[in-house]
Design a protein around this motif. Structure first.
Motif, short mmCIF file in Angstrom:
data_model
loop_
_atom_site.label_atom_id
_atom_site.label_comp_id
_atom_site.label_asym_id
_atom_site.label_seq_id
_atom_site.Cartn_x
_atom_site.Cartn_y
_atom_site.Cartn_z
N PRO A 116 0.81 -1.22 0.00
CA PRO A 116 0.00 0.00 0.00
C PRO A 116 0.84 1.27 0.00
N PHE A 117 1.99 1.22 0.69
CA PHE A 117 2.86 2.40 0.70
C PHE A 117 3.42 2.69 -0.69
N ASN A 118 3.81 1.63 -1.42
CA ASN A 118 4.29 1.82 -2.79
C ASN A 118 3.18 2.38 -3.68
N SER A 119 1.97 1.87 -3.49
CA SER A 119 0.83 2.40 -4.25
C SER A 119 0.60 3.86 -3.91
N LEU A 120 0.73 4.18 -2.63
CA LEU A 120 0.55 5.56 -2.19
C LEU A 120 1.64 6.45 -2.77
N LYS A 121 2.88 5.93 -2.84
CA LYS A 121 3.99 6.70 -3.40
C LYS A 121 3.76 6.97 -4.89
N SER A 122 3.36 5.93 -5.64
CA SER A 122 3.08 6.10 -7.07
C SER A 122 1.92 7.08 -7.27
N PHE A 123 0.92 6.99 -6.41
CA PHE A 123 -0.21 7.90 -6.51
C PHE A 123 0.22 9.35 -6.29
N ALA A 124 1.08 9.57 -5.28
CA ALA A 124 1.57 10.92 -5.00
C ALA A 124 2.37 11.47 -6.19
N GLN A 125 3.17 10.61 -6.84
CA GLN A 125 3.93 11.04 -8.01
C GLN A 125 3.00 11.43 -9.16
N GLU A 126 1.94 10.66 -9.36
CA GLU A 126 0.98 10.99 -10.42
C GLU A 126 0.27 12.31 -10.11
N ALA A 129 1.54 14.74 -8.35
CA ALA A 129 2.54 15.79 -8.57
C ALA A 129 2.68 16.13 -10.05
N LYS A 130 2.48 15.12 -10.93
CA LYS A 130 2.55 15.35 -12.39
C LYS A 130 1.29 16.03 -12.92
N GLY A 131 0.25 16.09 -12.10
CA GLY A 131 -0.99 16.72 -12.54
C GLY A 131 -2.06 15.75 -12.96
N ASN A 132 -1.79 14.45 -12.81
CA ASN A 132 -2.79 13.44 -13.16
C ASN A 132 -3.75 13.26 -11.98
N LEU A 133 -4.92 13.83 -12.09
CA LEU A 133 -5.89 13.79 -10.99
C LEU A 133 -7.09 12.91 -11.31
N ASP A 134 -7.00 12.13 -12.40
CA ASP A 134 -8.13 11.31 -12.82
C ASP A 134 -8.06 9.88 -12.30
N SER A 135 -6.86 9.41 -11.95
CA SER A 135 -6.70 8.03 -11.49
C SER A 135 -6.93 7.94 -9.99
N PRO A 136 -7.93 7.18 -9.54
CA PRO A 136 -8.20 7.09 -8.10
C PRO A 136 -7.20 6.19 -7.40
N LEU A 137 -7.08 6.36 -6.10
CA LEU A 137 -6.23 5.50 -5.26
C LEU A 137 -7.12 4.47 -4.59
#
Length: 410
Positions: free
Chosen positions: A145-155, A157-165
């Motif tokens: 879950p932490f890795n998923s959370l890290k990847s989500f935070a990176q997305e 930061a890139k401006g991708n706000l369409d992919s849910p966690l």
């Protein structure tokens, strides 16, 4: 995580209790003296003990077995006694004879040791399996879950706000991930609202500009016609004020375009003669004086260059109202173009701020303007691959540095 830690602690406690119980169950130092006395008295009265606790043997001084509760091999007295002592057996004097009680303490000790070793080995296997299961549990419930959370935070930061966690809210980071996803939704909604406001503002700017420029064009046309008919200077005042309003509207538009990142440039190759012609067309008072001619091809956006040169010349007429000398110098792959007037120049302390947005010098209070012209000009020149400088040299100088074509491409 708490359940896993509690389970490990319980496993350690159980293993420790088992080992301790086995150790306490073997009291190899304790001797049953009552049974020994019963055997000795039985020999005195030729009776047998009711229960055999230890096997025993009565040995004379020659080593002969006189009486024994079990079969024992023949051997010398010294050897038998040494072996008995080595095995942890008990030797009791009985007159000139010896009674050996076979307590088998060493055998019991080694049996206990082997049992403990077996239990410890099994315990370590069980503990290893528990650790493996625990590590998988930690990976699945924490690391993954932490890795998923890290990847989500990176997305995000890139401006991708369409992919849910997507995280199980009962996991270690579940509640935290749910809060992150709520933040993503809020950011997404804010971006949509911002874009809506942005489009509404653009529409409003277009409507305001249209509503102002349409009657303004009529006023300017009427003023020009009136001046042409009777030469009344009032028409000139009206025309000048209309031009001032037009400039304010243009500055307003330029600021909006700059904030929206729409000051784009489309660079093309232009000759030096074309550049001089462009400058001459922007000189509405006819006070431009050119220096020595040079021959080169210059790279710039024609429409943007008209905007830049027109702004520089208009500023010169507004604040200095003198002749403007234009000198061109070719230096390597750059062309330096100097626009120099013969006014009072700019206060030295203000030169470093003259191209900042909204900055206006102390001598400009009575002149209309927003302090945007030179700032926008410099940004346009930089986007063309050049630069722009301002300084005093017996007047105010604006220097444009423009890229030129290489000699073999000219």
């Amino acid at each position: 995580m708490k359940k896993f830690i509690v389970s490990l602690c319980l496993i350690f406690i159980v293993i420790g209790a088992v080992c301790l119980g086995i150790g306490l169950s073997f009291d190899y130092k304790k001797v049953d003296t009552v049974y020994i006395n019963e055997v000795v008295q039985g020999l005195d009265f030729c009776t047998e003990p009711k229960e055999i606790v230890y096997h025993y043997a009565l040995i004379d001084k020659t080593g002969e077995v006189l009486k024994s509760s079990k079969d024992v091999p023949e051997m010398a007295i010294e050897t038998r006694l040494s072996k008995a002592l080595a095995d942890g057996d008990i030797v009791v004097d009985y007159g000139d004879k010896k009674i050996i009680f076979y307590t088998e303490s060493n055998a019991r000790f080694y049996s206990m040791r082997n049992t403990l070793i077996w239990i410890v080995e099994v315990s370590f296997v069980v503990l290893g399996l528990a650790m493996a299961i625990g590590c998988y549990f930690i990976y699945k419930r924490t690391v993954k879950p932490f890795n998923s959370l890290k990847s989500f935070a990176q997305e995000v930061a890139k401006g991708n706000l369409d992919s849910p966690l997507i995280l199980d809210k009962y996991m270690s980071f579940g509640a935290f991930g749910e809060a992150f996803d709520i933040m993503r939704n809020n950011l997404r909604e804010s971006r949509i609202a911002e874009q809506s406001v942005y489009m509404e503002r653009r529409r409003l700017l277009q409507e305001i500009g249209h509503e102002i420029k349409t009657p303004l064009s009529t006023i300017k046309a009427v003023a020009e016609c009136g001046f042409a008919v009777d030469g009344n200077e009032n028409y000139t005042v009206i025309s000048n004020k209309a031009n001032a309003i037009d400039n304010l509207v243009n500055d307003f538009y330029q600021k909006a375009l700059e904030e929206e990142g729409q000051l784009n440039v489309f660079i093309t190759k232009q000759s030096q003669e074309d550049f001089k012609k462009l400058i001459t067309e922007c000189d509405y008072n006819g006070k431009i004086v050119f220096g020595d001619d040079i021959s080169c091809n210059i790279l710039y956006d024609k429409n943007r260059m008209i905007q830049i040169v027109d702004n520089i010349i208009a500023n010169s007429y507004k604040y200095a109202d003198t002749d403007i000398k234009v000198d061109m110098t070719l230096q390597g792959e750059q062309l330096k173009v100097k626009f120099k007037d013969y006014g009072d120049g700019v206060v030295p302390e203000q030169l470093s701020y003259i191209m900042d947005r909204f900055y206006r010098g102390e001598k400009t209070e009575e002149k209309l303007g927003q302090g945007l012209g030179l700032n926008i000009c410099r940004k346009l020149v930089i986007r063309m691959g050049g630069d722009m400088n301002c300084y005093n040299d017996n007047g105010f100088v604006v220097e444009l540095i423009l890229p030129v074509m290489k000699s073999f491409e000219q």
